[in-house]
Motif scaffolding. Structure first.
Motif, PDB file in Angstrom:
ATOM      1  N   ILE A 176       9.571  -4.165  -8.118  1.00 40.89           N
ATOM      2  CA  ILE A 176      10.219  -5.375  -7.611  1.00 40.89           C
ATOM      3  C   ILE A 176      11.298  -5.026  -6.593  1.00 40.89           C
ATOM      4  CG2 ILE A 176      11.709  -7.316  -8.244  1.00 40.89           C
ATOM      5  CD1 ILE A 176      10.150  -7.549 -10.844  1.00 40.89           C
ATOM      6  N   PHE A 177      12.179  -4.094  -6.947  1.00 42.83           N
ATOM      7  CA  PHE A 177      13.296  -3.793  -6.047  1.00 42.83           C
ATOM      8  C   PHE A 177      12.839  -3.052  -4.796  1.00 42.83           C
ATOM      9  CE2 PHE A 177      15.759  -4.538  -9.954  1.00 42.83           C
ATOM     10  CZ  PHE A 177      16.685  -5.437  -9.450  1.00 42.83           C
ATOM     11  N   THR A 178      11.736  -2.331  -4.879  1.00 40.88           N
ATOM     12  CA  THR A 178      11.183  -1.726  -3.670  1.00 40.88           C
ATOM     13  C   THR A 178      10.824  -2.792  -2.646  1.00 40.88           C
ATOM     14  OG1 THR A 178      10.324   0.201  -4.850  1.00 40.88           O
ATOM     15  CG2 THR A 178       9.285  -0.350  -2.751  1.00 40.88           C
ATOM     16  N   CYS A 179      10.182  -3.860  -3.115  1.00 38.56           N
ATOM     17  CA  CYS A 179       9.817  -4.955  -2.209  1.00 38.56           C
ATOM     18  C   CYS A 179      11.056  -5.636  -1.639  1.00 38.56           C
ATOM     19  CB  CYS A 179       8.945  -5.966  -2.944  1.00 38.56           C
ATOM     20  SG  CYS A 179       7.296  -5.372  -3.365  1.00 38.56           S
ATOM     21  N   ILE A 211       0.836  -1.204   0.000  1.00 35.08           N
ATOM     22  CA  ILE A 211       0.000   0.000   0.000  1.00 35.08           C
ATOM     23  C   ILE A 211       0.873   1.258   0.000  1.00 35.08           C
ATOM     24  CG2 ILE A 211      -1.688   1.310   1.327  1.00 35.08           C
ATOM     25  CD1 ILE A 211      -2.771  -1.318   2.387  1.00 35.08           C
ATOM     26  N   THR A 212       1.893   1.274   0.852  1.00 30.44           N
ATOM     27  CA  THR A 212       2.761   2.447   0.953  1.00 30.44           C
ATOM     28  C   THR A 212       3.476   2.729  -0.365  1.00 30.44           C
ATOM     29  OG1 THR A 212       3.114   1.978   3.311  1.00 30.44           O
ATOM     30  CG2 THR A 212       4.680   3.455   2.234  1.00 30.44           C
ATOM     31  N   ALA A 213       4.010   1.683  -0.976  1.00 29.65           N
ATOM     32  CA  ALA A 213       4.714   1.868  -2.249  1.00 29.65           C
ATOM     33  C   ALA A 213       3.756   2.330  -3.345  1.00 29.65           C
ATOM     34  CB  ALA A 213       5.396   0.565  -2.649  1.00 29.65           C
ATOM     35  N   TYR A 226       4.657   8.084 -10.830  1.00 32.38           N
ATOM     36  CA  TYR A 226       5.468   7.047 -11.455  1.00 32.38           C
ATOM     37  C   TYR A 226       4.635   6.015 -12.205  1.00 32.38           C
ATOM     38  CZ  TYR A 226       9.922   8.444  -9.383  1.00 32.38           C
ATOM     39  OH  TYR A 226      11.071   9.115  -9.068  1.00 32.38           O
ATOM     40  N   ASN A 227       3.426   5.781 -11.778  1.00 27.79           N
ATOM     41  CA  ASN A 227       2.600   4.770 -12.440  1.00 27.79           C
ATOM     42  C   ASN A 227       2.307   5.125 -13.890  1.00 27.79           C
ATOM     43  OD1 ASN A 227       2.354   2.946 -10.325  1.00 27.79           O
ATOM     44  ND2 ASN A 227       0.561   3.946  -9.468  1.00 27.79           N
ATOM     45  N   THR A 228       2.359   6.413 -14.213  1.00 28.98           N
ATOM     46  CA  THR A 228       2.043   6.831 -15.579  1.00 28.98           C
ATOM     47  C   THR A 228       3.221   7.454 -16.315  1.00 28.98           C
ATOM     48  OG1 THR A 228       1.241   8.948 -14.695  1.00 28.98           O
ATOM     49  CG2 THR A 228      -0.390   7.206 -15.039  1.00 28.98           C
ATOM     50  N   THR A 229       4.261   7.876 -15.584  1.00 30.52           N
ATOM     51  CA  THR A 229       5.381   8.545 -16.255  1.00 30.52           C
ATOM     52  C   THR A 229       6.546   7.612 -16.557  1.00 30.52           C
ATOM     53  OG1 THR A 229       6.296   9.201 -14.101  1.00 30.52           O
ATOM     54  CG2 THR A 229       4.805  10.756 -15.192  1.00 30.52           C
ATOM     55  N   LEU A 230       6.723   6.559 -15.789  1.00 26.94           N
ATOM     56  CA  LEU A 230       7.848   5.658 -16.006  1.00 26.94           C
ATOM     57  C   LEU A 230       7.583   4.727 -17.178  1.00 26.94           C
ATOM     58  CD1 LEU A 230       8.879   4.591 -12.380  1.00 26.94           C
ATOM     59  CD2 LEU A 230       9.908   6.342 -13.824  1.00 26.94           C
ATOM     60  N   THR A 231       8.667   4.318 -17.815  1.00 21.53           N
ATOM     61  CA  THR A 231       8.545   3.299 -18.848  1.00 21.53           C
ATOM     62  C   THR A 231       8.171   1.959 -18.207  1.00 21.53           C
ATOM     63  OG1 THR A 231      10.871   2.660 -18.706  1.00 21.53           O
ATOM     64  CG2 THR A 231      10.304   4.460 -20.220  1.00 21.53           C
ATOM     65  N   MET A 232       7.759   1.048 -19.038  1.00 21.62           N
ATOM     66  CA  MET A 232       7.335  -0.255 -18.525  1.00 21.62           C
ATOM     67  C   MET A 232       8.466  -0.933 -17.750  1.00 21.62           C
ATOM     68  SD  MET A 232       4.975  -2.537 -18.315  1.00 21.62           S
ATOM     69  CE  MET A 232       3.837  -1.996 -19.567  1.00 21.62           C
ATOM     70  N   ARG A 233       9.645  -0.966 -18.319  1.00 26.91           N
ATOM     71  CA  ARG A 233      10.771  -1.636 -17.667  1.00 26.91           C
ATOM     72  C   ARG A 233      11.131  -0.956 -16.357  1.00 26.91           C
ATOM     73  NH1 ARG A 233      16.006  -2.841 -21.231  1.00 26.91           N
ATOM     74  NH2 ARG A 233      14.387  -4.073 -22.275  1.00 26.91           N
ATOM     75  N   SER A 234      11.139   0.369 -16.352  1.00 23.34           N
ATOM     76  CA  SER A 234      11.485   1.093 -15.133  1.00 23.34           C
ATOM     77  C   SER A 234      10.444   0.869 -14.045  1.00 23.34           C
ATOM     78  CB  SER A 234      11.613   2.591 -15.432  1.00 23.34           C
ATOM     79  OG  SER A 234      12.678   2.828 -16.320  1.00 23.34           O
ATOM     80  N   LEU A 235       9.169   0.878 -14.414  1.00 24.10           N
ATOM     81  CA  LEU A 235       8.111   0.692 -13.428  1.00 24.10           C
ATOM     82  C   LEU A 235       8.175  -0.702 -12.816  1.00 24.10           C
ATOM     83  CD1 LEU A 235       5.635   1.743 -11.979  1.00 24.10           C
ATOM     84  CD2 LEU A 235       4.241   1.030 -13.936  1.00 24.10           C
ATOM     85  N   ILE A 236       8.398  -1.706 -13.636  1.00 20.79           N
ATOM     86  CA  ILE A 236       8.509  -3.073 -13.118  1.00 20.79           C
ATOM     87  C   ILE A 236       9.711  -3.195 -12.189  1.00 20.79           C
ATOM     88  CG2 ILE A 236       8.957  -5.470 -13.772  1.00 20.79           C
ATOM     89  CD1 ILE A 236       7.318  -4.971 -16.299  1.00 20.79           C
ATOM     90  N   ALA A 237      10.840  -2.615 -12.595  1.00 21.78           N
ATOM     91  CA  ALA A 237      12.046  -2.682 -11.759  1.00 21.78           C
ATOM     92  C   ALA A 237      11.835  -1.963 -10.437  1.00 21.78           C
ATOM     93  CB  ALA A 237      13.232  -2.077 -12.518  1.00 21.78           C
ATOM     94  N   VAL A 238      11.187  -0.809 -10.469  1.00 19.42           N
ATOM     95  CA  VAL A 238      10.938  -0.056  -9.234  1.00 19.42           C
ATOM     96  C   VAL A 238      10.049  -0.870  -8.295  1.00 19.42           C
ATOM     97  CG1 VAL A 238       9.694   1.943  -8.305  1.00 19.42           C
ATOM     98  CG2 VAL A 238      11.301   2.238 -10.188  1.00 19.42           C
TER      99      VAL A 238
END
Length: 470
Positions: free
Chosen positions: A302-305, A277-279, A288-300
């Motif tokens: 996963i690595f956040t977790c 929820i926090t992330a 970030y959900n709309t401005t990041l590219t697909m690869r960047s959003l997925i990486a963010v």
């Protein structure tokens, strides 16, 4: 020619014209007084049963949303809650396997073997493994129980019959009937199964067995010549010729461990849910959900977790250490580090599954999945899966089950399957990463599609409005 004098009226008119030319004419206007607005700006003034169109529309929306939510929760109660109830309803569905091994080879061994093998119940199913599989005697049998070959074993100790006969011939006050039989079991493997199933059943069957043997023995030895000497010196030889000891090889000696093997796993799941929820809120606030590219959003995502769970798992491990949970029984000083890594992998396996489904379920339906996720994992950690209905066999691959088993290995030195436990947890993390990427691709594709269709939808709505006006 004498000028004609002007009349006073003419002079007055001329003066008035001059004055009116210099002074602006104020029209007779009505001053509108506007009442000061309320500080609440019209809010906090409505009633639930107001009859205005806006109130009626709001009331319908509220009732519809509440009814839908109640319906979904009811479906959850009737579809998910039975998973837990089914795991504790009629147990055991399948009996626990129990061994009886005759190291005696005499009359006592024959009696105990025949009695136990004929008294299998829905709790304990007795079988006799070949005695030659244990050339090192009871020590090797105990190791087999530690390695979870069986849930318990009754060892008929060596020379029981000979020592009993010797004590009858030559009365011996030091004869101990409890040295005849040894019941070997492991409480730390599953403390609830031990306390609620194994120990009561073992005591019941062993008490009946020793009583029946005492009656049989008394009838057989009633006419011995030195009966009075036996009763005077060693009456236990005649009254209770054989008894038993329960050897709890791995006792559940740390009550705080119940938090790490059961309730603590629920807390871990809740913590991972908070991180999700926090992330998500952080991504929405930064765009970030709309401005990041697909690869960047997925990486963010996963690595956040991974990073957040790394530090949170350390805190969770330190809480267990603060309450004096001993991690040195199996791996020495490295036990705490292994426990920390186990909790980290557990949080990743549990939390990434929630994170992966967030874009698809949204925050509206994600709590429903959380309840299903917790209960389906928890149901297989209460009692041994082998005694539950076959549908619960999925538990062998569940994160909770493997985290609990690995914790028991670290804390109580039960059978070491850490490689398998860590492997299953890591597999869950990999599957969740793949699922996260697929779900994110689907959601991003929908967002792009909606953005492309938005101008067309606006144009169509305008055209419809123009047609209606015509």
């Amino acid at each position: 020619m004498v000028a004609k004098p002007q009349s006073p009226l003419h002079n007055q008119t001329s003066s008035d014209k001059t004055t009116s030319a210099n002074i602006p004419v104020v029209k007779n206007t009505e001053v509108l007084r506007v009442a000061p607005q309320s500080p609440t700006d019209g809010r906090f003034t409505g009633h639930f049963f107001d009859k205005t169109p806006s109130a009626a529309a709001a009331r319908r929306s509220y009732v519809k949303a509440l009814a839908f939510g109640t319906l979904m929760i009811s479906i959850l109660v009737f579809s998910v809650f039975p998973i837990y109830w089914g795991a504790v309803w009629k147990i055991p569905v399948y009996p626990l396997n129990a061994w009886v091994v005759d190291f005696d080879g005499g009359s006592v061994g024959d009696f105990v073997l025949d009695t136990l093998l004929a008294n299998s119940t829905n709790v304990l199913s007795w079988s006799e493994p070949p005695v030659h599989e244990f050339p090192n005697g009871t020590a090797q049998l105990a190791n087999a129980i530690v390695e979870q070959k069986a849930w318990l074993a009754v060892a008929i100790n060596e020379r029981v019959s000979a020592r009993l006969n010797d004590s009858l011939i030559t009365p011996n006050a030091s004869y101990d009937p409890r040295e005849a039989l040894t019941v070997m079991t492991i409480e730390a493997r599953n403390e609830l199964a031990f306390r609620n199933l194994i120990r009561p059943s073992v005591r019941n069957v062993m008490d009946n067995l020793t009583y029946e043997f005492a009656v049989f023995h008394a009838q057989k030895q009633a006419n011995i010549s030195n009966l009075s000497s036996v009763l005077a010196i060693s009456p236990q030889t005649f009254a209770w010729p054989i008894r038993y000891r329960i050897n709890n090889i791995r006792p559940f000696m740390a009550p705080a461990a119940s938090a790490a093997t059961f309730v603590g796993l629920i807390y871990l799941t809740i913590v991972t849910f908070f991180i999700v929820i926090t992330a998500n809120n952080a991504r929405e606030s930064t765009g970030y959900n709309t401005t990041l590219t697909m690869r960047s959003l997925i990486a963010v995502r996963i690595f956040t977790c991974f990073i957040a769970y790394f530090f949170l798992s350390l805190g969770y491990s330190l809480v267990n250490l603060a309450f004096q949970l001993d991690f040195t029984h199996r791996f020495g000083d490295g036990g705490f580090m292994i426990f920390w890594m186990l909790n980290w992998n557990s949080m990743v396996a549990i939390g990434l599954a929630i994170e992966a489904l967030l874009p698809l379920l949204t925050m509206r339906f994600l709590p429903f999945f959380l309840v299903l996720w917790i209960i389906s994992n928890l149901a297989v950690c209460i009692y041994p899966i082998s005694i539950l209905p076959s549908i619960f066999r999925y538990g062998y691959a569940s994160p909770f089950y493997n985290a609990a088993k690995a914790t028991r290995t670290i804390v109580f030195s039960t059978k070491n399957r850490l490689a398998l436990n860590f492997g299953i947890l890591i597999s869950w993390a990999i599957i969740s990463c793949i699922t996260l990427a697929l779900v994110q691709h689907i959601v991003r594709w929908r967002e792009i599609r909606d953005m492309r269709n938005a101008p067309r939808a606006v144009e169509q709505s305008e055209q419809k409005g123009q047609r209606r006006s015509v």
